[in-house]
Design a protein around this motif. Sequence first.
Motif, PDB file in Angstrom:
ATOM      1  N   VAL A  44      48.079  44.925  36.957  1.00 25.00           N
ATOM      2  CA  VAL A  44      47.047  44.169  37.689  1.00 25.00           C
ATOM      3  C   VAL A  44      46.102  43.441  36.723  1.00 25.00           C
ATOM      4  CG1 VAL A  44      45.044  44.398  39.214  1.00 25.00           C
ATOM      5  CG2 VAL A  44      47.130  45.663  39.713  1.00 25.00           C
ATOM      6  N   GLU A  45      45.725  44.115  35.629  1.00 24.38           N
ATOM      7  CA  GLU A  45      44.804  43.499  34.666  1.00 24.38           C
ATOM      8  C   GLU A  45      45.399  42.210  34.081  1.00 24.38           C
ATOM      9  OE1 GLU A  45      41.785  44.316  33.754  1.00 24.38           O
ATOM     10  OE2 GLU A  45      41.467  43.460  31.746  1.00 24.38           O
ATOM     11  N   GLY A  46      46.677  42.267  33.702  1.00 26.27           N
ATOM     12  CA  GLY A  46      47.317  41.088  33.119  1.00 26.27           C
ATOM     13  C   GLY A  46      47.468  39.970  34.134  1.00 26.27           C
ATOM     14  N   ILE A  47      47.801  40.322  35.385  1.00 29.21           N
ATOM     15  CA  ILE A  47      47.949  39.299  36.438  1.00 29.21           C
ATOM     16  C   ILE A  47      46.598  38.653  36.729  1.00 29.21           C
ATOM     17  CG2 ILE A  47      48.631  38.914  38.831  1.00 29.21           C
ATOM     18  CD1 ILE A  47      50.547  41.302  38.529  1.00 29.21           C
ATOM     19  N   MET A  48      45.552  39.475  36.756  1.00 27.92           N
ATOM     20  CA  MET A  48      44.204  38.924  36.949  1.00 27.92           C
ATOM     21  C   MET A  48      43.860  37.939  35.832  1.00 27.92           C
ATOM     22  SD  MET A  48      41.685  42.015  38.240  1.00 27.92           S
ATOM     23  CE  MET A  48      40.221  40.982  38.114  1.00 27.92           C
ATOM     24  N   MET A  49      44.210  38.321  34.600  1.00 27.14           N
ATOM     25  CA  MET A  49      43.868  37.474  33.453  1.00 27.14           C
ATOM     26  C   MET A  49      44.589  36.131  33.543  1.00 27.14           C
ATOM     27  SD  MET A  49      43.674  39.016  29.603  1.00 27.14           S
ATOM     28  CE  MET A  49      43.488  40.684  30.171  1.00 27.14           C
ATOM     29  N   LEU A  50      45.890  36.185  33.896  1.00 21.57           N
ATOM     30  CA  LEU A  50      46.659  34.948  34.009  1.00 21.57           C
ATOM     31  C   LEU A  50      46.188  34.125  35.208  1.00 21.57           C
ATOM     32  CD1 LEU A  50      48.862  33.728  32.295  1.00 21.57           C
ATOM     33  CD2 LEU A  50      50.578  34.759  33.794  1.00 21.57           C
ATOM     34  N   GLY A  51      45.844  34.794  36.300  1.00 18.76           N
ATOM     35  CA  GLY A  51      45.305  34.085  37.463  1.00 18.76           C
ATOM     36  C   GLY A  51      43.973  33.426  37.134  1.00 18.76           C
ATOM     37  N   ALA A  52      43.139  34.138  36.377  1.00 19.41           N
ATOM     38  CA  ALA A  52      41.833  33.578  35.990  1.00 19.41           C
ATOM     39  C   ALA A  52      42.016  32.337  35.131  1.00 19.41           C
ATOM     40  CB  ALA A  52      41.019  34.630  35.243  1.00 19.41           C
ATOM     41  N   PHE A  53      42.938  32.425  34.162  1.00 18.63           N
ATOM     42  CA  PHE A  53      43.131  31.279  33.272  1.00 18.63           C
ATOM     43  C   PHE A  53      43.754  30.095  34.006  1.00 18.63           C
ATOM     44  CE2 PHE A  53      45.986  28.758  30.615  1.00 18.63           C
ATOM     45  CZ  PHE A  53      45.038  28.166  29.797  1.00 18.63           C
ATOM     46  N   SER A  54      44.815  30.356  34.791  1.00 21.39           N
ATOM     47  CA  SER A  54      45.493  29.244  35.472  1.00 21.39           C
ATOM     48  C   SER A  54      44.553  28.546  36.455  1.00 21.39           C
ATOM     49  CB  SER A  54      46.752  29.749  36.175  1.00 21.39           C
ATOM     50  OG  SER A  54      46.421  30.773  37.087  1.00 21.39           O
ATOM     51  N   GLY A  55      43.749  29.325  37.179  1.00 23.62           N
ATOM     52  CA  GLY A  55      42.783  28.723  38.093  1.00 23.62           C
ATOM     53  C   GLY A  55      41.771  27.865  37.347  1.00 23.62           C
ATOM     54  N   PHE A  56      41.308  28.383  36.200  1.00 15.89           N
ATOM     55  CA  PHE A  56      40.354  27.631  35.380  1.00 15.89           C
ATOM     56  C   PHE A  56      40.988  26.344  34.859  1.00 15.89           C
ATOM     57  CE2 PHE A  56      39.357  26.650  30.952  1.00 15.89           C
ATOM     58  CZ  PHE A  56      38.029  26.264  31.060  1.00 15.89           C
ATOM     59  N   LEU A  57      42.222  26.454  34.329  1.00 16.61           N
ATOM     60  CA  LEU A  57      42.877  25.291  33.711  1.00 16.61           C
ATOM     61  C   LEU A  57      43.098  24.173  34.736  1.00 16.61           C
ATOM     62  CD1 LEU A  57      44.218  24.122  31.163  1.00 16.61           C
ATOM     63  CD2 LEU A  57      46.385  25.109  31.962  1.00 16.61           C
ATOM     64  N   VAL A  58      43.590  24.543  35.923  1.00 19.17           N
ATOM     65  CA  VAL A  58      43.836  23.529  36.956  1.00 19.17           C
ATOM     66  C   VAL A  58      42.522  22.899  37.405  1.00 19.17           C
ATOM     67  CG1 VAL A  58      44.658  23.184  39.314  1.00 19.17           C
ATOM     68  CG2 VAL A  58      45.985  24.578  37.728  1.00 19.17           C
ATOM     69  N   THR A  59      41.486  23.703  37.553  1.00 23.19           N
ATOM     70  CA  THR A  59      40.182  23.160  37.948  1.00 23.19           C
ATOM     71  C   THR A  59      39.618  22.256  36.861  1.00 23.19           C
ATOM     72  OG1 THR A  59      39.765  25.174  39.216  1.00 23.19           O
ATOM     73  CG2 THR A  59      37.877  23.789  38.743  1.00 23.19           C
ATOM     74  N   TRP A  60      39.790  22.662  35.628  1.00 22.30           N
ATOM     75  CA  TRP A  60      39.278  21.888  34.477  1.00 22.30           C
ATOM     76  C   TRP A  60      39.960  20.529  34.378  1.00 22.30           C
ATOM     77  CZ3 TRP A  60      41.170  21.693  28.964  1.00 22.30           C
ATOM     78  CH2 TRP A  60      40.203  21.155  28.114  1.00 22.30           C
ATOM     79  N   THR A  61      41.271  20.499  34.679  1.00 25.62           N
ATOM     80  CA  THR A  61      42.015  19.251  34.535  1.00 25.62           C
ATOM     81  C   THR A  61      41.953  18.363  35.786  1.00 25.62           C
ATOM     82  OG1 THR A  61      44.020  20.466  35.164  1.00 25.62           O
ATOM     83  CG2 THR A  61      43.630  20.133  32.819  1.00 25.62           C
ATOM     84  N   THR A  62      41.822  18.974  36.965  1.00 25.75           N
ATOM     85  CA  THR A  62      41.841  18.174  38.205  1.00 25.75           C
ATOM     86  C   THR A  62      40.468  18.032  38.847  1.00 25.75           C
ATOM     87  OG1 THR A  62      42.254  20.071  39.658  1.00 25.75           O
ATOM     88  CG2 THR A  62      44.182  19.001  38.651  1.00 25.75           C
ATOM     89  N   GLY A  63      39.559  18.948  38.512  1.00 26.30           N
ATOM     90  CA  GLY A  63      38.235  18.925  39.135  1.00 26.30           C
ATOM     91  C   GLY A  63      38.198  19.593  40.490  1.00 26.30           C
ATOM     92  N   SER A  64      39.319  20.168  40.925  1.00 20.97           N
ATOM     93  CA  SER A  64      39.372  20.808  42.247  1.00 20.97           C
ATOM     94  C   SER A  64      39.460  22.324  42.107  1.00 20.97           C
ATOM     95  CB  SER A  64      40.579  20.292  43.036  1.00 20.97           C
ATOM     96  OG  SER A  64      40.749  21.049  44.220  1.00 20.97           O
ATOM     97  N   ALA A  65      38.384  23.017  42.472  1.00 17.77           N
ATOM     98  CA  ALA A  65      38.391  24.480  42.410  1.00 17.77           C
ATOM     99  C   ALA A  65      39.347  25.062  43.445  1.00 17.77           C
ATOM    100  CB  ALA A  65      36.984  25.031  42.628  1.00 17.77           C
ATOM    101  N   LEU A  66      39.496  24.372  44.586  1.00 20.02           N
ATOM    102  CA  LEU A  66      40.417  24.859  45.620  1.00 20.02           C
ATOM    103  C   LEU A  66      41.855  24.823  45.115  1.00 20.02           C
ATOM    104  CD1 LEU A  66      40.874  25.863  48.480  1.00 20.02           C
ATOM    105  CD2 LEU A  66      40.992  23.470  49.245  1.00 20.02           C
ATOM    106  N   LEU A  67      42.215  23.739  44.435  1.00 15.30           N
ATOM    107  CA  LEU A  67      43.564  23.632  43.873  1.00 15.30           C
ATOM    108  C   LEU A  67      43.765  24.706  42.799  1.00 15.30           C
ATOM    109  CD1 LEU A  67      46.130  21.942  44.108  1.00 15.30           C
ATOM    110  CD2 LEU A  67      45.245  20.464  42.289  1.00 15.30           C
ATOM    111  N   GLY A  68      42.725  24.947  42.014  1.00 17.13           N
ATOM    112  CA  GLY A  68      42.802  26.005  41.005  1.00 17.13           C
ATOM    113  C   GLY A  68      43.029  27.363  41.624  1.00 17.13           C
ATOM    114  N   THR A  69      42.362  27.621  42.731  1.00 20.02           N
ATOM    115  CA  THR A  69      42.527  28.904  43.416  1.00 20.02           C
ATOM    116  C   THR A  69      43.952  29.054  43.952  1.00 20.02           C
ATOM    117  OG1 THR A  69      40.204  28.829  44.085  1.00 20.02           O
ATOM    118  CG2 THR A  69      41.625  30.358  45.281  1.00 20.02           C
ATOM    119  N   ILE A  70      44.468  27.975  44.553  1.00 16.75           N
ATOM    120  CA  ILE A  70      45.847  28.018  45.060  1.00 16.75           C
ATOM    121  C   ILE A  70      46.821  28.287  43.918  1.00 16.75           C
ATOM    122  CG2 ILE A  70      47.675  26.605  46.105  1.00 16.75           C
ATOM    123  CD1 ILE A  70      45.432  25.163  47.682  1.00 16.75           C
TER     124      ILE A  70
END
Length: 310
Positions: A44-70
Amino acid sequence: MEELLRQGVVVGIVATGVRLAAPFLFAALGEMFSQRSGVYNLGVEGIMMLGAFSGFLVTWTTGSALLGTIFSVAIGVLMGLLMALVSVTLRAEQGISGIGMYLLGWGLSGLLFRRYVGFITGVKGFASWHVPVVSDVPVLGPVLFQHNWMVYAALLLVPVSAFVLYQTTWGLKVKAVGMTPEAADSLGVNVNVIRYQCVVLGSALAGLAGAALTLGQANMYADNITAGRGFIAVALVYFARWNPWGVLAGSLLFSTVSAFQLWVQVLGIRFPYEFVVILPYVMTIAALAMVSRRVWAPAALGKPFRRGAY
């Protein structure tokens, strides 16, 4: 220390605790479903970490926090499918496969962060939404009704999980598979399919928990941002005795302790910094020690299922 007893500060600590509980709730409720079906996921810890990073990266590049969450949830689903393949289909020892998932998530998130970002920067996460009328109620308003949607979703997930687990046919199948998979199989329940569904659901919620950290709380990403929250979420499932309402109580307890240490630092109170930082982790060990003598667990937890083996 008198500052901590002022009403405004106490309300602030409790409100912060409710806000910080969101990642614990998502991750622990997901892990509860997984363990109820007989599979424990230490990754769970590793999945959380990867989910946190991927959500951040997508939001950082697209500007959409909703897309990052998805995207965070999608990464969780993929990690869940991998975990289910190894633990359910290949019947690997679940503790070892969970550690492998943790190391995979930890290593990938760190590598991708250095490769594609390389420095700590902020993103525009989810803003708070004050619920009309009730958010202005003294004490209750700031504590419960002045958060972003992720906090409301995490709190709402508790009764939803209880309803699904105790009132639906699927929930009964999950409990049957986790207790006596042979009996469930004899009644026509596909044990492996139920376990796949639970592991994938738990991992998707772990990915969402990661997004709650980067997009719902910190609005940034840093190495090891989860800081052991995934492991605490696994411990919360034991503390809660695999009950959604117990998960809520445990999550609020640990998040309030975390909020306390934050407020101690914010107020500049003379108190050993190192001691307040380790408080949540000391609480985890103490809670597990207290419940260890009366712990109840699904009978088939950690046991791979093989049709005709008994």
